[in-house]
Design an enzyme around this catalytic site. Structure first.
Site, short mmCIF file in Angstrom:
data_model
loop_
_atom_site.label_atom_id
_atom_site.label_comp_id
_atom_site.label_asym_id
_atom_site.label_seq_id
_atom_site.Cartn_x
_atom_site.Cartn_y
_atom_site.Cartn_z
N ASP A 35 67.60 -35.47 -19.26
CA ASP A 35 67.23 -35.10 -20.62
C ASP A 35 67.43 -33.61 -20.91
O ASP A 35 66.49 -32.94 -21.36
CB ASP A 35 65.76 -35.53 -20.83
CG ASP A 35 65.29 -35.30 -22.25
OD1 ASP A 35 66.09 -35.43 -23.18
OD2 ASP A 35 64.09 -34.96 -22.41
N ASN A 90 63.50 -34.78 -8.90
CA ASN A 90 62.69 -35.05 -10.07
C ASN A 90 62.90 -36.49 -10.53
O ASN A 90 64.03 -36.90 -10.82
CB ASN A 90 63.08 -34.13 -11.22
CG ASN A 90 62.26 -34.41 -12.48
OD1 ASN A 90 61.07 -34.10 -12.53
ND2 ASN A 90 62.87 -35.02 -13.48
N GLU A 91 61.83 -37.23 -10.56
CA GLU A 91 61.82 -38.59 -11.11
C GLU A 91 62.93 -39.49 -10.59
O GLU A 91 63.64 -40.14 -11.38
CB GLU A 91 61.87 -38.54 -12.64
CG GLU A 91 60.67 -37.84 -13.25
CD GLU A 91 60.50 -38.14 -14.73
OE1 GLU A 91 61.49 -38.53 -15.39
OE2 GLU A 91 59.37 -37.99 -15.23
N ASN A 108 54.72 -36.87 -13.25
CA ASN A 108 55.11 -36.63 -14.64
C ASN A 108 54.56 -37.82 -15.44
O ASN A 108 55.01 -38.95 -15.25
CB ASN A 108 56.64 -36.61 -14.79
CG ASN A 108 57.27 -35.41 -14.10
OD1 ASN A 108 56.57 -34.51 -13.64
ND2 ASN A 108 58.59 -35.39 -14.04
N TYR A 166 53.00 -39.39 -19.24
CA TYR A 166 52.99 -39.22 -20.70
C TYR A 166 52.05 -40.22 -21.37
O TYR A 166 52.43 -40.89 -22.32
CB TYR A 166 54.43 -39.35 -21.22
CG TYR A 166 55.28 -38.16 -20.81
CD1 TYR A 166 55.34 -37.02 -21.60
CD2 TYR A 166 55.97 -38.15 -19.61
CE1 TYR A 166 56.08 -35.91 -21.22
CE2 TYR A 166 56.71 -37.04 -19.21
CZ TYR A 166 56.77 -35.93 -20.03
OH TYR A 166 57.49 -34.83 -19.65
N TYR A 216 54.77 -41.55 -24.32
CA TYR A 216 55.64 -42.72 -24.08
C TYR A 216 54.81 -43.98 -23.85
O TYR A 216 55.28 -45.09 -24.06
CB TYR A 216 56.55 -42.47 -22.86
CG TYR A 216 57.58 -41.38 -23.10
CD1 TYR A 216 58.48 -41.46 -24.16
CD2 TYR A 216 57.63 -40.27 -22.27
CE1 TYR A 216 59.41 -40.45 -24.37
CE2 TYR A 216 58.56 -39.27 -22.48
CZ TYR A 216 59.45 -39.37 -23.54
OH TYR A 216 60.37 -38.37 -23.76
N GLU A 243 54.37 -32.66 -15.23
CA GLU A 243 54.79 -32.82 -16.63
C GLU A 243 53.76 -33.64 -17.37
O GLU A 243 53.27 -34.64 -16.85
CB GLU A 243 56.14 -33.57 -16.73
CG GLU A 243 57.35 -32.77 -16.35
CD GLU A 243 58.67 -33.54 -16.56
OE1 GLU A 243 58.73 -34.47 -17.39
OE2 GLU A 243 59.63 -33.19 -15.86
N TRP A 302 54.80 -30.04 -20.03
CA TRP A 302 56.21 -30.21 -20.39
C TRP A 302 56.33 -29.95 -21.87
O TRP A 302 55.83 -30.71 -22.64
CB TRP A 302 56.72 -31.61 -20.05
CG TRP A 302 58.21 -31.67 -20.15
CD1 TRP A 302 58.94 -32.26 -21.15
CD2 TRP A 302 59.15 -31.12 -19.24
NE1 TRP A 302 60.29 -32.10 -20.91
CE2 TRP A 302 60.45 -31.39 -19.75
CE3 TRP A 302 59.04 -30.38 -18.05
CZ2 TRP A 302 61.61 -30.97 -19.10
CZ3 TRP A 302 60.19 -29.98 -17.42
CH2 TRP A 302 61.46 -30.29 -17.95
N LYS A 331 58.95 -30.80 -26.95
CA LYS A 331 57.63 -30.81 -26.30
C LYS A 331 57.15 -29.41 -25.94
O LYS A 331 56.11 -29.25 -25.30
CB LYS A 331 57.66 -31.70 -25.07
CG LYS A 331 57.88 -33.18 -25.41
CD LYS A 331 57.61 -34.10 -24.25
CE LYS A 331 57.98 -35.52 -24.61
NZ LYS A 331 59.43 -35.74 -24.75
C1 GCB Z 1 60.63 -36.45 -18.04
C2 GCB Z 1 61.73 -35.65 -17.46
C3 GCB Z 1 62.14 -34.49 -18.34
C4 GCB Z 1 62.17 -34.94 -19.81
C5 GCB Z 1 60.79 -35.41 -20.20
C6 GCB Z 1 60.72 -35.91 -21.65
O1 GCB Z 1 59.93 -37.16 -17.40
O2 GCB Z 1 61.45 -35.18 -16.17
O3 GCB Z 1 63.40 -34.02 -17.94
O4 GCB Z 1 62.64 -33.95 -20.66
O5 GCB Z 1 60.40 -36.44 -19.36
O6 GCB Z 1 60.43 -35.11 -22.53
O7 GCB Z 1 60.98 -37.08 -21.86
#
Ligand code: GCB
Length: 603
Positions: free
Chosen positions: A165, A415-416, A470, A472, A476, A509, A554, A573
């Site tokens: 992303d 990462n992820e 990470n 959300y 999300y 994040e 993040w 974000k």
């Molecule tokens: C994540 C990623 C990051 C994205 C973020 C997002 O988990 O590690 O690269 O930018 O989410 O904002 O969706």
């Protein structure tokens, strides 16, 4: 790898500035010049080429990006050699000297060098051509989805769909320098130390890789330049009274290495280093034996105009903003940042989690982010990805580059990645071990976990030292449902803790896209109020758990991404906008973070 630096025996010349540039076909042969090609144009170094060209096709071009400049070499003495040094070229580099392929490097975020031959030194003038190729595929890091599109006119156009992303900025991103060093020179310096139990004194042991000379002298100097101890490599140099490198209270010693031929000084290099202890114990992250609480950011190297190119003013402003808001740390998401940034963090006492560009190790990543959640293909990441070689190489290069930095307290292996799919453990076990084998300071190693790899599903967490998540909840997941978000978040954290009671847990994040200037009385996502409410909900849960040791939001600032349905001209974000204006939430964080001490928050 040593940073190019002036010393009594070394000279550094700057090759930044205007270069000739062209995308597509070119074959330097020693006779031709890119400047004679009518399709060529001017470019500056360092920067991403994408935004400065002001042309849509060139901005999105995938393939060979050619840079050229002519150098009138300074005189190089008989006992010296001249080295071309690239801070980074994204993603693959080929370096030509008068049409001869003189060096190659894969990976867009680590430095490399090319030593000039006697013949190169004799060439007048010397034509330096650099090909920066920005293709990404399933063998590279980061991972890109590579395809070739047939255009209506029959041309084949290369396309990379980022499997991550952020915008695939490319070019000569970091400084190009020419430096001289003695033929018998210091190649590398590895500073190790052992602190006494009370952290008051230390034995410093320095390994030196160097050419054959009669004597190597190592001296440790304090910040005033006073020599505190002197001896030979691999010998314990005792510092009776140590000033520790502390978060936001940096203290840097100098390790001076000198090579002698009899009494004659042959080479000298000064390497700055800090002394501090890092340890993970009883679900705590200890710095200098005290529990450290990470307050800070996932970032990007991303600014208007420069793209991912080095922007030292932005780096300094970012770290000043970071300090001002009461933070103490950042993660180099999602690739190694410039050496200049690492040196700055060392000096400012900012704690860094250091990451390789292992991002996109998730087949169908964009489909996974698809809000409908319908995926056409089952994931098969670990048979499809052929990134192991690139992954090993970049871990080696990162540790070689950053090993002496006091600011680096932990390494990230990826990462992820799809760490819940069969094959993940086999893929990561040896890479995590590689970090442990290479790093003389034995820093903790982590893997940044994706929300699909929940406790019980994830296959690698037992191999790492800190559970970095990470998450959300409220974005999300549980979008605009902050009460549900709190319940689900707490549930998940408790599950992790039950599985790994001795490992600290932190967020690397969490965040919510926010368009500055959008307001609402209610919980409406994208508004400044929602961003505040989102963070308050998360913090309520964090503060209730003793084993939760850090929050890195993040993102520090809004940043450019590839276009997609869920991106409104980039990712929003950020706590700051892309031009570093604060959003409303900055006040909330400043209040919270200035009240949370760096050390001893959760004793
Ligand atoms: C994540 C990623 C990051 C994205 C973020 C997002 O988990 O590690 O690269 O930018 O989410 O904002 O969706």
């Amino acid at each position: 790898m040593l940073y190019p630096q002036l010393s009594a025996k070394r000279k550094v010349y700057d090759l930044n500035g205007l270069w000739q540039f062209k995308q597509g076909n070119y074959a330097p042969n020693g006779q031709n010049r890119l400047s004679d090609d009518p399709e060529s144009e001017l470019m500056v170094v360092p920067t991403s080429f994408n935004d400065v060209l002001v042309d849509k096709d060139k901005r999105l071009f995938i393939g060979d990006n050619w840079y050229e400049r002519v150098i009138d070499l300074p005189e190089i003495a008989e006992d010296e050699e001249a080295v071309l040094r690239f801070g980074s070229v994204t993603h693959q580099a080929k370096v030509y000297l008068n049409g001869r392929l003189a060096g190659e490097h894969k990976g867009g975020f680590t430095p490399f060098e090319v030593v000039l031959t006697e013949k190169d030194l004799a060439e007048k003038p010397l034509v330096l051509s650099v090909c920066a190729n920005n293709e990404l595929n399933y063998t590279t890091l980061p991972v890109g989805n590579y395809l070739e599109k047939k255009m209506p006119d029959g041309r084949i156009k290369k396309v990379v769909k980022e499997n991550f992303d952020f915008f695939n900025y490319a070019g000569i991103h970091r400084p190009v320098k020419l430096y001289t060093r003695p033929k018998h020179h210091i190649e590398d310096i590895i500073v190790q130390y052992e602190l006494s139990d009370d952290l008051k004194s230390a034995e410093v042991m320095v390994k030196v890789e160097a050419g054959a000379v009669s004597k190597v002298v190592v001296s440790i100097l304090d910040e005033t330049g006073k020599v505190l101890a002197q001896g030979a490599p691999d010998q314990a140099l005792v510092l009776e009274s140590v000033t520790l490198w502390q978060p936001l209270k940096a203290y840097l010693y100098t390790c001076r290495v000198e090579l002698f031929d009899g009494d004659k000084l042959v080479d000298r290099y000064d390497e700055a280093f800090g002394i501090r202890k890092v340890e993970v114990k009883n679900a705590q992250f200890l710095i200098n034996d005290q529990p450290f609480y990470f307050k800070g950011f996932g970032k990007h190297e991303d600014t208007y105009i420069n793209g991912r190119g080095l922007n030292e003013a932005a780096n300094l402003m970012d770290l000043n903003l970071l300090k001002d808001i009461g933070a103490n740390s950042f993660r180099t998401s999602h690739y190694p940042y410039s050496e200049e940034m690492m040196r700055l963090a060392d000096r400012m006492g900012i704690v860094v989690i250091d990451e390789v560009p292992a991002v996109g190790l998730f087949q169908n990543f964009t489909a996974a982010l698809d809000l409908l959640g319908d995926k056409a293909e089952p994931d098969n990441t670990w048979t499809v990805m052929k990134t192991k070689e690139a992954h090993e190489a970049v871990i080696r290069e990162l540790v070689k580059r950053d090993k002496n930095h006091a600011c680096v307290v932990m390494w990230v292996v990826a990462n992820e990645p799809s760490s819940h799919e069969a094959g993940a453990r086999e893929y990561f076990e040896s890479l995590i071990q590689l970090y442990r084998d290479l790093d003389q300071q034995k820093r903790p190693v982590t893997l940044v976990n994706i929300m699909m790899a929940m406790p019980g599903k994830d296959l690698v967490a037992d191999l790492i030292d800190v559970i970095c998540l990470n998450r959300y909840y409220g974005w999300y997941k549980d979008h605009a449902e902050l009460e549900d978000a709190k319940v689900h978040l707490k549930q998940e954290l408790e599950d992790w803790h039950r599985l790994y009671p001795d490992k600290p847990i932190m967020f690397t994040e969490y965040g919510a896209d926010t368009l500055p200037g959008y307001h609402s009385l209610w919980d409406i996502p994208y508004t400044e109020e929602y961003q505040c409410d989102y963070y308050k909900a998360n913090h309520e849960v964090f503060d209730s758990l003793p084993y939760f040791v850090g929050e890195q939001v993040w993102n520090f600032a809004d940043f450019e991404t590839n276009v997609s349905l869920i991106r409104v001209k980039g990712n929003h974000k950020g706590l700051f906008s892309r031009n570093r204006d604060p959003k409303q939430v900055v006040r909330l964080f400043k209040e919270r973070w200035t009240a949370i001490p760096n050390l001893g928050y959760k004793p």
